[in-house]
Design an enzyme around this catalytic site. Sequence first.
Site, mmCIF file in Angstrom:
data_model
loop_
_atom_site.group_PDB
_atom_site.id
_atom_site.type_symbol
_atom_site.label_atom_id
_atom_site.label_comp_id
_atom_site.label_asym_id
_atom_site.label_seq_id
_atom_site.Cartn_x
_atom_site.Cartn_y
_atom_site.Cartn_z
ATOM 1 N N ARG A 69 0.832 -1.201 0.000
ATOM 2 C CA ARG A 69 0.000 0.000 0.000
ATOM 3 C C ARG A 69 0.869 1.253 0.000
ATOM 4 O O ARG A 69 1.926 1.292 0.631
ATOM 5 C CB ARG A 69 -0.923 0.007 1.220
ATOM 6 C CG ARG A 69 -1.990 -1.073 1.177
ATOM 7 C CD ARG A 69 -2.814 -1.086 2.438
ATOM 8 N NE ARG A 69 -2.037 -1.512 3.592
ATOM 9 C CZ ARG A 69 -2.541 -1.649 4.825
ATOM 10 N NH1 ARG A 69 -3.807 -1.347 5.046
ATOM 11 N NH2 ARG A 69 -1.769 -2.050 5.813
ATOM 12 N N ARG B 119 10.131 7.604 3.955
ATOM 13 C CA ARG B 119 10.107 9.061 4.087
ATOM 14 C C ARG B 119 10.821 9.517 5.360
ATOM 15 O O ARG B 119 11.479 10.567 5.381
ATOM 16 C CB ARG B 119 8.671 9.568 4.052
ATOM 17 C CG ARG B 119 8.008 9.400 2.683
ATOM 18 C CD ARG B 119 6.502 9.556 2.755
ATOM 19 N NE ARG B 119 6.118 10.851 3.289
ATOM 20 C CZ ARG B 119 4.867 11.162 3.640
ATOM 21 N NH1 ARG B 119 3.894 10.262 3.516
ATOM 22 N NH2 ARG B 119 4.590 12.364 4.106
ATOM 23 N N ASP C 123 0.864 5.690 0.308
ATOM 24 C CA ASP C 123 0.127 6.820 0.864
ATOM 25 C C ASP C 123 -0.255 7.822 -0.219
ATOM 26 O O ASP C 123 0.226 7.746 -1.355
ATOM 27 C CB ASP C 123 0.986 7.540 1.911
ATOM 28 C CG ASP C 123 1.235 6.680 3.144
ATOM 29 O OD1 ASP C 123 0.368 5.859 3.479
ATOM 30 O OD2 ASP C 123 2.292 6.848 3.767
#
Length: 262
Positions: free
Chosen positions: A49, A196, A51
Site C-alpha cells: 500500500r 520518508r 500513501d
Amino acid sequence: MRIALGVEYCGTAFRGWQSQAGGGTVQDALEAALARIAGGRTGVLCAGRTDAGVHATQQVVHFDTDAERPLTAWVRGVNSHLPDGVAVRWVQPVDEAFHARFSARGRRYRYLLLNRPQRPALWQGRVGWFHGPLDLAAMQAAAARLLGEHDFSAFRAAECQAKSPIKIMTQAMVRQCGSLFVFDFEASAFLHHMVRNLVGTLVYVGKGAQPAGWVDALLQMKDRKLAAPTFSPDGLYFRGPVYEPHWGLPEGGDEFLDGVLT
C-alpha cells in the site's frame, strides 16, 4: 482463475492506494475499471500500500475471476476505463497459491530529491525538494548503517499497524545526478512512512545537522520522536515487490526512473 497485473501510477491526484470511504484512491479506480471488463465487482489485493501522493512504477496486484476474457482485455480494456495517472502495464495468469503481498520476499523504493535553492515547477509533485547544500559522502556513510536486520521503530509512523518493527534492509544507497539525489532502498518489508522518515534523517545528516553515527543511535533508542521529521511524499516511488523466479512475473518497470537519470 487468478490473474496478476503490473500497474503504474502517479499518486499526486489520489488519496493513496487503499480503498476508503469517499473514493479517490488508486484501488477504487482500478477495481471500477476491472468491473467494467469482468462484468461484476472485482476486488484486488496489492503487494504494498502507498500513501497519498506516493507513486508506483510497478505495483503488483492479483484478483480472482470466472470471466473468460483475452489477456489483452485486462490491459487495453482496463486502461480504457482508468483515469489519467493510472495504467496497467502487463497481465499474467498465476497459480492460485500466488499472493501479491505474501509471496513477495522483498520490496523496493526510490526517492528523488531535487537539491537546489528554487522549488520545482516542471517536476512539482514528482520530486522532493531541499534548498540547502547536501553532503553526498555523509549521507552515503549514514545510509550504510541501515543495512542488515534492525528494529526500525525510530522510523515508524505512530499509526503503523505492522506486527513487528524488525526488518531486514538489503539495500540503502544514495547517489547524485546533477541537482538530483537518488535514494534507493530494498528490504524484507517496510513500516508505515519508513522510507520518508529515513530520507528525512539522511537529509539531516547531509545538511550537517547530525553526524552519520546518529543513525546508529536512533536505531538503538527506537524512539520516533528523536529522528528527523517525515519527508514529503512527492518524490517517493514504489518500484515493486521482489518475487522468486518460479512465479514467472515480469521484472523491471523502471524505464521512466532510469531514463531521467541517464
